[in-house]
Design an enzyme around this catalytic site. Structure first.
Site, PDB file in Angstrom:
ATOM      1  N   ASN A   1    -138.724  30.086  60.547  1.00  0.00           N
ATOM      2  CA  ASN A   1    -138.538  29.208  59.395  1.00  0.00           C
ATOM      3  C   ASN A   1    -139.898  29.025  58.727  1.00  0.00           C
ATOM      4  O   ASN A   1    -140.755  28.326  59.258  1.00  0.00           O
ATOM      5  CB  ASN A   1    -137.977  27.863  59.879  1.00  0.00           C
ATOM      6  CG  ASN A   1    -137.901  26.829  58.767  1.00  0.00           C
ATOM      7  OD1 ASN A   1    -138.081  27.156  57.587  1.00  0.00           O
ATOM      8  ND2 ASN A   1    -137.640  25.584  59.118  1.00  0.00           N
ATOM      9  N   TRP A   2    -140.051  29.663  57.599  1.00  0.00           N
ATOM     10  CA  TRP A   2    -141.369  29.623  56.924  1.00  0.00           C
ATOM     11  C   TRP A   2    -141.609  28.326  56.168  1.00  0.00           C
ATOM     12  O   TRP A   2    -142.706  28.095  55.668  1.00  0.00           O
ATOM     13  CB  TRP A   2    -141.500  30.840  55.986  1.00  0.00           C
ATOM     14  CG  TRP A   2    -141.951  32.083  56.702  1.00  0.00           C
ATOM     15  CD1 TRP A   2    -141.857  32.323  58.049  1.00  0.00           C
ATOM     16  CD2 TRP A   2    -142.582  33.235  56.129  1.00  0.00           C
ATOM     17  NE1 TRP A   2    -142.395  33.558  58.345  1.00  0.00           N
ATOM     18  CE2 TRP A   2    -142.842  34.141  57.178  1.00  0.00           C
ATOM     19  CE3 TRP A   2    -142.938  33.598  54.834  1.00  0.00           C
ATOM     20  CZ2 TRP A   2    -143.458  35.381  56.972  1.00  0.00           C
ATOM     21  CZ3 TRP A   2    -143.549  34.824  54.622  1.00  0.00           C
ATOM     22  CH2 TRP A   2    -143.807  35.706  55.692  1.00  0.00           C
ATOM     23  N   LYS A   3    -140.588  27.502  56.046  1.00  0.00           N
ATOM     24  CA  LYS A   3    -140.745  26.226  55.325  1.00  0.00           C
ATOM     25  C   LYS A   3    -141.360  26.491  53.936  1.00  0.00           C
ATOM     26  O   LYS A   3    -141.049  27.505  53.330  1.00  0.00           O
ATOM     27  CB  LYS A   3    -141.557  25.241  56.176  1.00  0.00           C
ATOM     28  CG  LYS A   3    -140.987  25.139  57.613  1.00  0.00           C
ATOM     29  CD  LYS A   3    -141.571  24.051  58.438  1.00  0.00           C
ATOM     30  CE  LYS A   3    -140.899  24.025  59.814  1.00  0.00           C
ATOM     31  NZ  LYS A   3    -141.344  22.925  60.630  1.00  0.00           N
TER      32      LYS A   3
ATOM     33  N   HIS B   1    -132.112  20.698  58.509  1.00  0.00           N
ATOM     34  CA  HIS B   1    -133.408  20.609  59.193  1.00  0.00           C
ATOM     35  C   HIS B   1    -133.907  19.164  59.121  1.00  0.00           C
ATOM     36  O   HIS B   1    -133.694  18.483  58.112  1.00  0.00           O
ATOM     37  CB  HIS B   1    -134.411  21.564  58.543  1.00  0.00           C
ATOM     38  CG  HIS B   1    -135.655  21.717  59.354  1.00  0.00           C
ATOM     39  ND1 HIS B   1    -136.653  20.770  59.367  1.00  0.00           N
ATOM     40  CD2 HIS B   1    -136.046  22.693  60.219  1.00  0.00           C
ATOM     41  CE1 HIS B   1    -137.618  21.168  60.206  1.00  0.00           C
ATOM     42  NE2 HIS B   1    -137.271  22.332  60.728  1.00  0.00           N
TER      43      HIS B   1
ATOM     44  N   GLU C   1    -136.705  17.978  58.521  1.00  0.00           N
ATOM     45  CA  GLU C   1    -137.569  17.691  57.368  1.00  0.00           C
ATOM     46  C   GLU C   1    -136.729  17.390  56.132  1.00  0.00           C
ATOM     47  O   GLU C   1    -137.098  16.551  55.302  1.00  0.00           O
ATOM     48  CB  GLU C   1    -138.533  18.873  57.132  1.00  0.00           C
ATOM     49  CG  GLU C   1    -139.632  18.896  58.193  1.00  0.00           C
ATOM     50  CD  GLU C   1    -140.199  20.257  58.509  1.00  0.00           C
ATOM     51  OE1 GLU C   1    -139.982  21.217  57.748  1.00  0.00           O
ATOM     52  OE2 GLU C   1    -140.870  20.369  59.556  1.00  0.00           O
TER      53      GLU C   1
ATOM     54  N   GLU D   1    -133.973  20.682  67.694  1.00  0.00           N
ATOM     55  CA  GLU D   1    -135.386  20.536  67.365  1.00  0.00           C
ATOM     56  C   GLU D   1    -135.780  19.064  67.466  1.00  0.00           C
ATOM     57  O   GLU D   1    -135.568  18.293  66.508  1.00  0.00           O
ATOM     58  CB  GLU D   1    -135.662  21.031  65.941  1.00  0.00           C
ATOM     59  CG  GLU D   1    -135.331  22.484  65.710  1.00  0.00           C
ATOM     60  CD  GLU D   1    -136.085  23.052  64.516  1.00  0.00           C
ATOM     61  OE1 GLU D   1    -136.804  24.028  64.700  1.00  0.00           O
ATOM     62  OE2 GLU D   1    -135.969  22.486  63.408  1.00  0.00           O
TER      63      GLU D   1
ATOM     64  N   GLY E   1    -144.326  20.977  64.904  1.00  0.00           N
ATOM     65  CA  GLY E   1    -145.668  21.055  64.330  1.00  0.00           C
ATOM     66  C   GLY E   1    -146.708  20.216  65.035  1.00  0.00           C
ATOM     67  O   GLY E   1    -147.786  19.976  64.502  1.00  0.00           O
TER      68      GLY E   1
ATOM     69  N   SER F   1    -142.739  23.618  68.136  1.00  0.00           N
ATOM     70  CA  SER F   1    -143.976  24.097  68.772  1.00  0.00           C
ATOM     71  C   SER F   1    -143.761  25.254  69.737  1.00  0.00           C
ATOM     72  O   SER F   1    -144.485  25.395  70.718  1.00  0.00           O
ATOM     73  CB  SER F   1    -144.716  22.936  69.460  1.00  0.00           C
ATOM     74  OG  SER F   1    -145.099  21.972  68.500  1.00  0.00           O
TER      75      SER F   1
ATOM     76  N   GLY G   1    -141.427  27.618  63.563  1.00  0.00           N
ATOM     77  CA  GLY G   1    -142.086  27.328  62.295  1.00  0.00           C
ATOM     78  C   GLY G   1    -143.438  28.025  62.201  1.00  0.00           C
ATOM     79  O   GLY G   1    -143.534  29.212  61.889  1.00  0.00           O
ATOM     80  N   GLY G   2    -144.491  27.291  62.533  1.00  0.00           N
ATOM     81  CA  GLY G   2    -145.862  27.779  62.362  1.00  0.00           C
ATOM     82  C   GLY G   2    -146.114  29.154  62.967  1.00  0.00           C
ATOM     83  O   GLY G   2    -146.787  29.988  62.358  1.00  0.00           O
TER      84      GLY G   2
HETATM   85  P1  13P Z   1    -142.985  24.469  64.520  1.00  0.00           P
HETATM   86  O1  13P Z   1    -142.659  25.726  65.290  1.00  0.00           O
HETATM   87  O2  13P Z   1    -144.089  24.655  63.513  1.00  0.00           O
HETATM   88  O3  13P Z   1    -143.173  23.304  65.430  1.00  0.00           O
HETATM   89  O4  13P Z   1    -141.691  24.137  63.617  1.00  0.00           O
HETATM   90  C1  13P Z   1    -140.448  24.156  64.211  1.00  0.00           C
HETATM   91  C2  13P Z   1    -139.433  24.034  63.157  1.00  0.00           C
HETATM   92  O5  13P Z   1    -139.295  23.005  62.518  1.00  0.00           O
HETATM   93  C3  13P Z   1    -138.617  25.211  62.857  1.00  0.00           C
HETATM   94  O6  13P Z   1    -137.545  24.897  62.037  1.00  0.00           O
END
Ligand code: 13P
Length: 248
Positions: free
Chosen positions: A10-12, A93, A95, A163, A169, A208, A229-230
């Site tokens: 997920n590149w956000k 998600h 967020e 999640e 993050g 993470s 994510g990251g």
């Molecule tokens: P991180 O891997 O950056 O913690 O993000 C997880 C996430 O929200 C994937 O949707």
């Protein structure tokens, strides 16, 4: 009953055209590990280009609207996402639940709209740190799942991602026993919602995940993949997670 691990990036809100080369490199790694299903969900601006450039590599979206069309300035319908070439969408998600105040009912409608447009769906659920500290994590997450669960859901198109909000993050990951407990509870809730077919629904862990902890997380019962994510932004970081998944 789940036979293949599923690793989704997920590149956000990250990624300009220059980063299409990162998807090229990730697609190359994915090609080496055919036993794993891999997808990247870049910002919507890169979907069409990524689909054209990397045929056969799964590209998804990070959201869609629940309405088919209409007066929703700035929003994108599931048909638009599908037409751009996405094969699935991440929905609900944390967020978006926080920033856009998405409710379970909206996530359910979005999931139904996405499925009707021919998209696969990943529904995200997860508790806050306060909810975990109050001993309410399982109750909160299963409640979200029930409220967001699309009518007529089937294993062919539904994936669930657990999640924990506090792990996203932050570099913090729950204890393996807590992940195991939660994924078992989600499996159980899915059984109540869809019967024995629930055994085939993939339940991803997100928060993470990286090359260093993926093996351990993916070895936990009912952890059928990762939503990353990251560590999904480059092949250097994402590749080891795909490789870890291939070992199962
Ligand atoms: P991180 O891997 O950056 O913690 O993000 C997880 C996430 O929200 C994937 O949707």
């Amino acid at each position: 009953m789940v036979s293949r691990k599923y690793i989704v990036g997920n590149w956000k809100m990250n990624g300009l055209r220059d980063q299409l080369t990162n998807i090229a490199e990730i697609a190359k790694v994915a090609d080496e590990y055919q036993a794993v299903d891999v997808a990247i969900c870049p910002p919507v601006t890169l979907i069409a280009q990524a689909v054209t450039n990397f045929p056969g590599f799964a590209i998804g979206a990070q959201d869609c609207h629940f309405a088919k069309s209409g007066a929703h300035t700035g929003c994108l319908s599931a048909d638009m996402i599908r037409e751009a070439g996405a094969s699935m969408a991440i929905l609900g998600h944390s967020e978006r639940r926080a920033d856009q105040h998405e409710t379970d009912a909206e996530v359910k409608s979005k999931a139904e709209a996405a499925h009707n447009a021919g998209l696969g769906v990943i529904i995200c659920v997860g508790e806050s740190e306060e909810e975990r500290d109050a001993g309410k994590a399982v109750e909160v997450v299963c409640g979200q799942l029930e409220g967001s669960f699309p009518d007529g859901a089937n294993v062919d198109w539904l994936t669930v991602a657990y999640e924990p909000v506090w792990a996203i993050g932050t570099g913090r990951v729950p204890k393996a026993a807590d992940v195991e407990e939660m994924h078992a509870a989600i499996r159980n809730a899915l059984r109540n919602l869809m019967g024995e077919r629930a055994g085939g629904v993939r339940i991803l862990y997100g928060g993470s995940m990286n090359g260093g902890n993926a093996s351990e997380l993916l070895s936990i019962p009912n952890v059928d993949g990762g939503l990353v994510g990251g560590a999904s932004l480059t092949a250097e970081k994402f590749g080891p997670i795909i490789e870890a998944a291939a070992a199962f």
